[in-house]
Design a protein around this motif. Structure first.
Motif, PDB file in Angstrom:
ATOM      1  N   GLY A 575       0.818  -1.207   0.000  1.00  0.00           N
ATOM      2  CA  GLY A 575       0.000   0.000   0.000  1.00  0.00           C
ATOM      3  C   GLY A 575       0.852   1.257   0.000  1.00  0.00           C
ATOM      4  O   GLY A 575       0.578   2.223  -0.732  1.00  0.00           O
ATOM      5  N   ARG A 576       1.925   1.255   0.814  1.00  0.00           N
ATOM      6  CA  ARG A 576       2.785   2.446   0.848  1.00  0.00           C
ATOM      7  C   ARG A 576       3.533   2.609  -0.471  1.00  0.00           C
ATOM      8  O   ARG A 576       3.744   3.738  -0.942  1.00  0.00           O
ATOM      9  CB  ARG A 576       3.768   2.363   2.013  1.00  0.00           C
ATOM     10  N   ALA A 577       3.894   1.485  -1.089  1.00  0.00           N
ATOM     11  CA  ALA A 577       4.560   1.566  -2.394  1.00  0.00           C
ATOM     12  C   ALA A 577       3.657   2.229  -3.421  1.00  0.00           C
ATOM     13  O   ALA A 577       4.097   3.079  -4.204  1.00  0.00           O
ATOM     14  CB  ALA A 577       4.937   0.161  -2.860  1.00  0.00           C
ATOM     15  N   LEU A 578       2.396   1.877  -3.414  1.00  0.00           N
ATOM     16  CA  LEU A 578       1.479   2.464  -4.385  1.00  0.00           C
ATOM     17  C   LEU A 578       1.250   3.941  -4.106  1.00  0.00           C
ATOM     18  O   LEU A 578       1.088   4.746  -5.034  1.00  0.00           O
ATOM     19  CB  LEU A 578       0.156   1.691  -4.368  1.00  0.00           C
ATOM     20  N   ALA A 579       1.239   4.324  -2.812  1.00  0.00           N
ATOM     21  CA  ALA A 579       1.110   5.745  -2.494  1.00  0.00           C
ATOM     22  C   ALA A 579       2.348   6.513  -2.959  1.00  0.00           C
ATOM     23  O   ALA A 579       2.241   7.628  -3.489  1.00  0.00           O
ATOM     24  CB  ALA A 579       0.892   5.924  -0.990  1.00  0.00           C
ATOM     25  N   HIS A 580       3.539   5.923  -2.749  1.00  0.00           N
ATOM     26  CA  HIS A 580       4.751   6.567  -3.269  1.00  0.00           C
ATOM     27  C   HIS A 580       4.682   6.708  -4.788  1.00  0.00           C
ATOM     28  O   HIS A 580       5.064   7.744  -5.349  1.00  0.00           O
ATOM     29  CB  HIS A 580       5.980   5.737  -2.896  1.00  0.00           C
ATOM     30  N   ARG A 581       4.216   5.664  -5.449  1.00  0.00           N
ATOM     31  CA  ARG A 581       4.141   5.712  -6.905  1.00  0.00           C
ATOM     32  C   ARG A 581       3.171   6.790  -7.372  1.00  0.00           C
ATOM     33  O   ARG A 581       3.409   7.486  -8.363  1.00  0.00           O
ATOM     34  CB  ARG A 581       3.717   4.341  -7.437  1.00  0.00           C
ATOM     35  N   ALA A 582       2.056   6.949  -6.638  1.00  0.00           N
ATOM     36  CA  ALA A 582       1.083   7.982  -7.004  1.00  0.00           C
ATOM     37  C   ALA A 582       1.699   9.369  -6.909  1.00  0.00           C
ATOM     38  O   ALA A 582       1.320  10.275  -7.651  1.00  0.00           O
ATOM     39  CB  ALA A 582      -0.134   7.890  -6.099  1.00  0.00           C
ATOM     40  N   ARG A 583       2.669   9.532  -6.013  1.00  0.00           N
ATOM     41  CA  ARG A 583       3.338  10.832  -5.850  1.00  0.00           C
ATOM     42  C   ARG A 583       4.536  10.976  -6.777  1.00  0.00           C
ATOM     43  O   ARG A 583       5.220  11.987  -6.741  1.00  0.00           O
ATOM     44  CB  ARG A 583       3.776  11.015  -4.402  1.00  0.00           C
ATOM     45  N   GLY A 584       4.823   9.953  -7.585  1.00  0.00           N
ATOM     46  CA  GLY A 584       5.918  10.030  -8.526  1.00  0.00           C
ATOM     47  C   GLY A 584       7.254   9.561  -7.999  1.00  0.00           C
ATOM     48  O   GLY A 584       8.261   9.642  -8.705  1.00  0.00           O
ATOM     49  N   ASP A 585       7.303   9.049  -6.764  1.00  0.00           N
ATOM     50  CA  ASP A 585       8.564   8.584  -6.178  1.00  0.00           C
ATOM     51  C   ASP A 585       8.711   7.096  -6.457  1.00  0.00           C
ATOM     52  O   ASP A 585       8.427   6.243  -5.603  1.00  0.00           O
ATOM     53  CB  ASP A 585       8.570   8.873  -4.680  1.00  0.00           C
ATOM     54  N   LEU A 586       9.188   6.756  -7.663  1.00  0.00           N
ATOM     55  CA  LEU A 586       9.250   5.354  -8.064  1.00  0.00           C
ATOM     56  C   LEU A 586      10.334   4.590  -7.318  1.00  0.00           C
ATOM     57  O   LEU A 586      10.179   3.382  -7.059  1.00  0.00           O
ATOM     58  CB  LEU A 586       9.478   5.258  -9.572  1.00  0.00           C
ATOM     59  N   ASP A 587      11.419   5.254  -6.940  1.00  0.00           N
ATOM     60  CA  ASP A 587      12.471   4.560  -6.195  1.00  0.00           C
ATOM     61  C   ASP A 587      11.963   4.112  -4.827  1.00  0.00           C
ATOM     62  O   ASP A 587      12.209   2.970  -4.403  1.00  0.00           O
ATOM     63  CB  ASP A 587      13.691   5.471  -6.025  1.00  0.00           C
ATOM     64  N   ALA A 588      11.270   5.013  -4.124  1.00  0.00           N
ATOM     65  CA  ALA A 588      10.702   4.630  -2.830  1.00  0.00           C
ATOM     66  C   ALA A 588       9.654   3.544  -3.007  1.00  0.00           C
ATOM     67  O   ALA A 588       9.548   2.626  -2.182  1.00  0.00           O
ATOM     68  CB  ALA A 588      10.091   5.855  -2.142  1.00  0.00           C
ATOM     69  N   ALA A 589       8.875   3.632  -4.078  1.00  0.00           N
ATOM     70  CA  ALA A 589       7.863   2.606  -4.333  1.00  0.00           C
ATOM     71  C   ALA A 589       8.512   1.249  -4.534  1.00  0.00           C
ATOM     72  O   ALA A 589       8.080   0.239  -3.951  1.00  0.00           O
ATOM     73  CB  ALA A 589       7.035   2.990  -5.558  1.00  0.00           C
ATOM     74  N   LEU A 590       9.571   1.181  -5.332  1.00  0.00           N
ATOM     75  CA  LEU A 590      10.221  -0.103  -5.595  1.00  0.00           C
ATOM     76  C   LEU A 590      10.885  -0.661  -4.344  1.00  0.00           C
ATOM     77  O   LEU A 590      10.895  -1.883  -4.127  1.00  0.00           O
ATOM     78  CB  LEU A 590      11.240   0.051  -6.728  1.00  0.00           C
ATOM     79  N   ALA A 591      11.414   0.216  -3.503  1.00  0.00           N
ATOM     80  CA  ALA A 591      12.004  -0.264  -2.252  1.00  0.00           C
ATOM     81  C   ALA A 591      10.942  -0.934  -1.377  1.00  0.00           C
ATOM     82  O   ALA A 591      11.181  -2.001  -0.787  1.00  0.00           O
ATOM     83  CB  ALA A 591      12.660   0.901  -1.511  1.00  0.00           C
ATOM     84  N   ASP A 592       9.758  -0.316  -1.296  1.00  0.00           N
ATOM     85  CA  ASP A 592       8.681  -0.933  -0.517  1.00  0.00           C
ATOM     86  C   ASP A 592       8.161  -2.201  -1.184  1.00  0.00           C
ATOM     87  O   ASP A 592       7.804  -3.173  -0.504  1.00  0.00           O
ATOM     88  CB  ASP A 592       7.540   0.076  -0.309  1.00  0.00           C
ATOM     89  N   HIS A 593       8.082  -2.201  -2.505  1.00  0.00           N
ATOM     90  CA  HIS A 593       7.690  -3.432  -3.202  1.00  0.00           C
ATOM     91  C   HIS A 593       8.656  -4.566  -2.862  1.00  0.00           C
ATOM     92  O   HIS A 593       8.238  -5.708  -2.617  1.00  0.00           O
ATOM     93  CB  HIS A 593       7.685  -3.210  -4.718  1.00  0.00           C
ATOM     94  N   ASP A 594       9.945  -4.272  -2.840  1.00  0.00           N
ATOM     95  CA  ASP A 594      10.939  -5.305  -2.521  1.00  0.00           C
ATOM     96  C   ASP A 594      10.694  -5.853  -1.116  1.00  0.00           C
ATOM     97  O   ASP A 594      10.784  -7.070  -0.879  1.00  0.00           O
ATOM     98  CB  ASP A 594      12.352  -4.735  -2.617  1.00  0.00           C
ATOM     99  N   ARG A 595      10.403  -4.962  -0.167  1.00  0.00           N
ATOM    100  CA  ARG A 595      10.128  -5.421   1.200  1.00  0.00           C
ATOM    101  C   ARG A 595       8.875  -6.293   1.244  1.00  0.00           C
ATOM    102  O   ARG A 595       8.825  -7.301   1.958  1.00  0.00           O
ATOM    103  CB  ARG A 595       9.967  -4.212   2.119  1.00  0.00           C
TER     104      ARG A 595
END
Length: 799
Positions: A575-595
């Protein structure tokens, strides 16, 4: 003789002659007659005989050659109401096959769509972005609804148009430039009525040509009205879903007047049929027909029943001895039944909210002839029949519950615990590997869990409430419909146990759900404040998702942060990864996806989300690796296979993309997204005929979808048929005036026809809708300022 006997029996229907006459006489008036009424509204207090009259009206409609359909409170949302209508017409030899196919797709792919719908725009700015001018204008005009916000629900009114427009922009960005790149199953599940509504109307129009009338009956409208009312009004208006045939008659039955905010515009088409309790002559008429003529007994029935038909009918069977001090109708019913097994069964079966033979056996216990007793119980006047269950009338059930709760609290607790344990055992058999947090994802399991929850709360309201709150979190993650069912179970348990805190909690949750500005987020606000530490992280993650769905990305991130501070969770990380992605922060999104992938024991869903984020970042090799793993883990999951096809197409491997889409459509021939994407791939391979065939099929699946019409315009333009392409783009824009892509593509078709003025005008409109539309700006400059050759296609318009 059989027909005559049946007619005599029907003529014995007591009372309501005025209502029956008005309804029957309406069939003698053609729809063009100003005296004809298209809607009848039966209303009155509980026990006054609304359902009995509705069933008699249904018989009357059939006598006039009508096809009929009956819907009651078991229809928790519009798709369920449509399914009930379709089932009734199918049983009368008029199946609605096109609608049934889409309903099946809706149920089959709903969970896929809910996962896909969490995706946000890859290049969105921090925070909730301002709505585009086109979406804002469409929202203000009512052309898009609150269904663009899954948290609010598809039928709530009074939502800020800017909020709706922002949700529409996010959903379009999520689901692709065409509004469906994650599959039409996602759009169908999030906002199903725009897809299903035109299909229902088209199907009704088809069957209405073969019969004099089509009569639809919606009972218990006091419960279904908040969910179905706006849809029914729009169905009658004919603007959103297409015009209903004129020979459709709608009958609503509920306790209250119709909401004037919703129905005032159509008051001229509504015949109001308020029902009062039986008059004394009507009560005497019924009693005489049942052989009850002794005056003291008649007077006693008049006193005990208050003229309520359900009680008059019950007492008429065995009126008992008159003038018993302090007697009630239920006391009298129990007194005249001298078979102890029947008397005990009648009391025990008041406890469940829904009855079938299995529930009956659990309620009455062992040592009884359940089949014989259940057959007897179903003949009682206060036991109503539904398609798959029976239930007591509230007027009789409430005093029976009160009698048992106050008479023997210990037996009350034991009986409810026995019923709760039976529901839990049935759920364990149906889903042995489902965790408590996942119960609400499965319709058959959540129905059993709701009944278990109700009985646990009745047995021990103070100790069972913590588990009830946990269930509320699961219900809210499934949307407003399930949250409402859960909240109603709490409210009814509080009422039936006379537990004030529980009743207030249920009422507060229902009040939040009735407020479009709060809805599911409002319920989760209550739950976050009340749940214990064991469930707080789950509640925060659920609210984070709900806030995300509402476009409140910063608030969503804050809730996911709080949830993860309490402990790691793959769902919270996703969920946090998708929120990061919605804000355009793809690096943070991918880090959360990895977790999330590292923590998940079931990796298909987090891998699918990570693959999508890789795709949005243009990392096609990584996206393909993730989606390959998802397809390997779940080969029957259509969405990842179709998404993998999109990645392969982007990698310049259209033949492999075509193979994936062929397999996806082999699993679900009506998967709209795959049909349209296969049309695009076929067009890229030079197979224009195949592309148009896929789009024809897609149009049959979703006749009112602007995306399909826009794609058809694209295929026709590629086939060298610019005039036909203009017509297709124009039809798409009639359905969605904010569809900037269709304007840009239509501009190229106009240019191919030599009409550069119309082309520039379309590009100007597209840029007014989306000032950042770089492709449209480039095309306008090219057409207006040079004689360069036109672009061969508008693929840049998709990115």
């Amino acid at each position: 003789m059989a027909q005559l006997l049946q007619r005599h029996q029907q003529d014995g229907f007591v009372g309501r002659r005025r209502e029956l006459s008005l309804f029957a006489e309406n069939f003698a008036l053609p729809p063009e007659d100003p005296r004809h009424r298209f809607v009848f509204h039966v209303r009155g207090m509980a026990g006054v005989g609304k359902t009995t009259l509705v069933r008699r009206l249904e018989e009357t409609a059939r006598e006039h050659g009508a096809l009929t359909a009956y819907v009651d409170e078991t229809a928790h949302d519009v798709p369920a109401a449509m399914a009930a209508i379709s089932g009734c017409l199918d049983r009368q030899g008029h199946p609605l096959k096109a609608l049934d196919r889409q309903l099946a797709a809706y149920h089959r792919f709903r969970h896929e769509a809910e996962a896909a719908a969490q995706a946000g725009p890859a290049d969105g700015p921090p925070g909730a972005p301002a709505p585009s001018p086109g979406s804002l204008a469409a929202a203000q005009a009512g052309l898009i609804g609150a269904g663009m916000l899954p948290v609010v629900g598809a039928f709530a009114g009074g939502v800020d148009p800017a909020l709706v427009a922002r949700g529409a922009d996010r959903l379009r960005a999520t689901l692709g430039p065409r509004g469906r790149t994650r599959g039409d199953d996602a759009g169908l599940a999030l906002d199903p009525v725009p897809v299903l509504g035109p299909l229902l109307v088209a199907e009704l129009d088809r069957v209405a040509k073969d019969v004099p009338w089509v009569a639809l009956f919606l009972d218990t409208f006091e419960r279904t009205g908040p969910v179905l009312g706006t849809w029914l009004r729009d169905l009658l208006a004919g603007e959103r879903y297409g015009p209903l045939p004129g020979n459709v008659v709608l009958t609503l039955a509920g306790r209250d007047r119709l909401d004037p905010a919703c129905w005032s515009e159509w008051s001229h088409a509504v015949a109001d049929l308020p029902l009062e309790p039986f008059t004394e002559p009507e009560t005497r008429h019924l009693l005489t027909a049942r052989g009850v003529v002794d005056e003291p007994v008649v007077q006693d029935v008049l006193r005990l029943s208050g003229g309520l038909p359900v009680l008059v009918s019950t007492l008429a069977q065995h009126p008992g001895e008159p003038n018993t001090a302090g007697a009630t109708a239920v006391d009298r019913f129990l007194k005249w039944e001298d078979d102890p097994a029947r008397r005990a069964a009648a009391l025990a079966c008041a406890l469940p909210r829904r009855l079938n033979q299995d529930v009956f056996a659990a309620a009455v216990g062992d040592g009884t002839d359940a089949a014989e007793l259940y057959g007897w119980l179903r003949t009682l006047p206060f036991v109503g029949e539904r398609d798959d269950h029976a239930r007591y009338h509230d007027v009789v059930r409430a005093p029976m519950l009160r009698l048992q709760r106050t008479g023997s609290p210990q037996r009350w607790r034991e009986a409810h615990t026995r019923l709760a344990d039976a529901c839990a055992a049935w759920a364990a058999e149906a889903g042995p590997d489902v965790s408590p947090h996942e119960l609400w994802e499965h319709e058959n399991l959540r129905a059993l869990r709701l009944e278990e929850l109700y009985h646990r709360l009745c047995a021990a309201p103070r100790t069972a409430v913590e588990d009830a709150l946990r269930d509320g979190i699961g219900a809210c993650t499934e949307g407003a419909v399930q949250a409402r069912r859960w909240a109603r179970a709490l409210a009814e348990a509080g009422e039936d146990t006379d537990d004030l805190p529980l009743r207030r909690l249920g009422a507060a949750c229902l009040e939040a759900l009735d407020d479009p500005a709060r809805s599911v987020v409002g319920v989760l606000d209550l739950l976050v404040a009340r749940v214990g530490p064991d469930h707080r992280a789950h509640a925060l993650a659920a609210r984070g998702r709900a806030l995300y769905d509402a476009g409140r990305y910063e608030d969503s991130l804050a809730d996911f942060d709080r949830a993860l501070a309490l402990g790691p969770s793959p769902r919270a990380y996703t969920g946090r990864a998708l929120a990061h992605r919605a804000r355009g922060d793809l690096d943070a999104a991918l880090a959360d996806h990895d977790r999330a992938v590292g923590l998940a024991t079931r990796q298909a869903r987090p891998l699918a989300h990570r693959g999508e984020t890789h795709r949005r970042a243009g990392r096609y090799a990584e996206a393909l690796a993730d989606l390959d793993r998802v397809v390997g883990l779940d080969p029957a999951w259509v969405w990842p296979r179709a998404s993998r096809a999109q990645v392969k197409h982007a990698l310049g491997r259209p033949a492999e993309a075509l193979a994936d889409l062929d397999l996806a459509l082999g699993m679900d021939p009506d998967h709209l997204w795959s049909l349209v994407r296969r049309a695009q791939v076929r067009r890229a391979l030079g197979d224009t005929t195949g592309a148009l065939a896929d789009l024809d099929r897609a149009r049959a699946v979703a006749p009112g979808d602007p995306w399909v019409l826009g794609e058809r315009g694209e295929a026709l333009r590629a086939a060298g048929r610019p005039a036909d392409a203009v017509a297709a783009y124009t039809a798409a824009l009639a359905l969605d005036p904010g569809y900037a892509w269709a304007l840009g593509s239509r501009a190229l078709a106009h240019e191919a026809l030599g009409d550069t003025g119309a082309a520039v005008a379309d590009l100007d409109r597209a840029l007014a809708l989306d000032p950042g539309y770089a492709w449209a700006a480039a095309q306008r400059d090219r057409i207006a300022g040079s004689n360069q050759e036109p672009e061969p296609n508008s693929e840049q318009n998709r990115t």
